[in-house]
Design an enzyme around this catalytic site. Structure first.
Site, PDB file in Angstrom:
ATOM      1  N   GLU A   1     -28.596 -29.950 -36.612  1.00  0.00           N
ATOM      2  CA  GLU A   1     -28.196 -31.240 -36.054  1.00  0.00           C
ATOM      3  C   GLU A   1     -28.309 -32.327 -37.115  1.00  0.00           C
ATOM      4  O   GLU A   1     -29.314 -32.354 -37.831  1.00  0.00           O
ATOM      5  CB  GLU A   1     -29.081 -31.583 -34.847  1.00  0.00           C
TER       6      GLU A   1
ATOM      7  N   HIS B   1     -27.597 -33.762 -28.306  1.00  0.00           N
ATOM      8  CA  HIS B   1     -29.046 -33.766 -28.081  1.00  0.00           C
ATOM      9  C   HIS B   1     -29.502 -35.099 -27.473  1.00  0.00           C
ATOM     10  O   HIS B   1     -30.369 -35.792 -28.009  1.00  0.00           O
ATOM     11  CB  HIS B   1     -29.799 -33.483 -29.379  1.00  0.00           C
TER      12      HIS B   1
END
Length: 322
Positions: A262, A281
């Site tokens: 990420e 997220h």
């Protein structure tokens, strides 16, 4: 005493700031929320009493370099970005804020499940592109079985909604001996859940036991055409195996709020698959959840510094409390 609190992010929700202000704390913010080296520099150069940890890594180097450090609190519940062993070695408690974001994460889980089952994101993109693509192959969830890996506060909320939809729910959680919801059947292992789960939803922390727990072998044991939802941590799934299962039709779809890397790299295979619903997220990042986590984290660190420790159940290394 005027404590110095280091928040490893550019900001904290007002509910947390208010508590720190009331304690007349000196608060240092990390201006670049992804800069590990800057975290280490600040920890080595400032008389920090407590850290409120967001998403950037809090390394062993950072913890060891700050002789004044007394307590750490995660802004949330996942501590995979904190070197807990290093904190434990120094006798520093690491607290979390259990339940503060549970409702928001549960709602994100349900949203991803519905979107994946009915291909909502794909149809939305088609209509925005000017195409009237009326696919009629979505999955009706009523009568299907939801398998929950992890049955804490988030999983229990997800289960309640899915039971109301008319789904069967089975769960595995190594910390539970009896089910907190009598309508949910507890099973003895993840392996026992897999062949039952038309929808598999993951609600586990990232640790040595859960990293890569869902690989090619496990995905092959799910019913063909199953859905996988992950709002836990990306690293609990072998992404190459997940991509292969999505391409082959072993999985009907996936809904992912977390990925192994990420931010998701440009051109990543997951983003190219039409049967994947992605979110960056943010399951626990509604204003309500952020306020709860900020308030909880501030209470954790201030309570320890003021001699009024938080509930030991919120400490991930309770051996230091002795």
């Amino acid at each position: 005493m005027t404590p110095t609190i280091f928040v490893t992010a550019p900001r904290l929700a007002p509910s947390g700031v208010e508590l720190l202000d009331q304690a007349q704390a000196r608060v240092i913010y990390l201006q670049n929320g992804n800069d590990v080296q800057e975290v280490e520099r600040i920890m080595a150069s400032e008389p920090i009493d407590a850290v409120i940890s967001r998403t950037v890594d809090l390394s062993a180097t950072a913890i060891a370099s700050c002789p004044t450090l007394k307590v750490i609190s995660k802004h949330g519940v996942g501590v995979s970005n904190i070197d807990v062993d290093a904190a434990t070695h120094r006798g520093i408690p690491v607290y979390v804020t259990p339940g503060a974001n549970a409702q928001s994460v549960a709602e994100m889980t349900l949203g991803l499940m519905f979107a994946a089952a009915r291909r909502i994101a794909w149809m939305d993109a088609e209509l925005h592109a000017g195409r009237w693509s009326r696919v009629q192959d979505g999955i009706e969830l009523h009568g299907k079985t939801l398998g929950l890996v992890g049955f804490g506060q988030i999983g229990q909320r997800v289960a309640a909604v899915c039971l109301a939809l008319g789904m069967e729910v089975v769960a595995f959680d190594p910390g539970l001996k009896t089910s907190p919801n009598p309508a949910v059947r507890l099973v003895a292992s993840v392996d026992e859940i897999l062949p039952l789960a038309d929808v598999l939803s993951l609600h586990v922390p990232l640790n040595k036991h859960t990293r890569g727990m869902l690989g090619a072998e496990q995905l092959a044991r799910l019913p063909r055409g199953a859905i996988v939802v992950n709002t836990a941590r990306g690293e609990v799934i072998d992404e190459e195996a997940l991509i292969a299962a999505l391409r082959s039709g072993q999985l009907y779809a996936a809904g992912l709020d977390t990925m192994s890397v990420e931010p998701l790299p440009a051109g990543h295979a997951l983003a190219a698959l039409p049967n994947v619903v992605l979110a960056p997220h943010v399951g626990g990042s509604t204003p309500a959840a952020l306020a709860g986590m900020a308030r909880g984290a501030a209470r954790n660190v201030l309570g320890w510094l003021q001699g009024q420790p938080a509930d030991p159940a919120a400490c991930v290394n309770p051996q230091v409390l002795a």
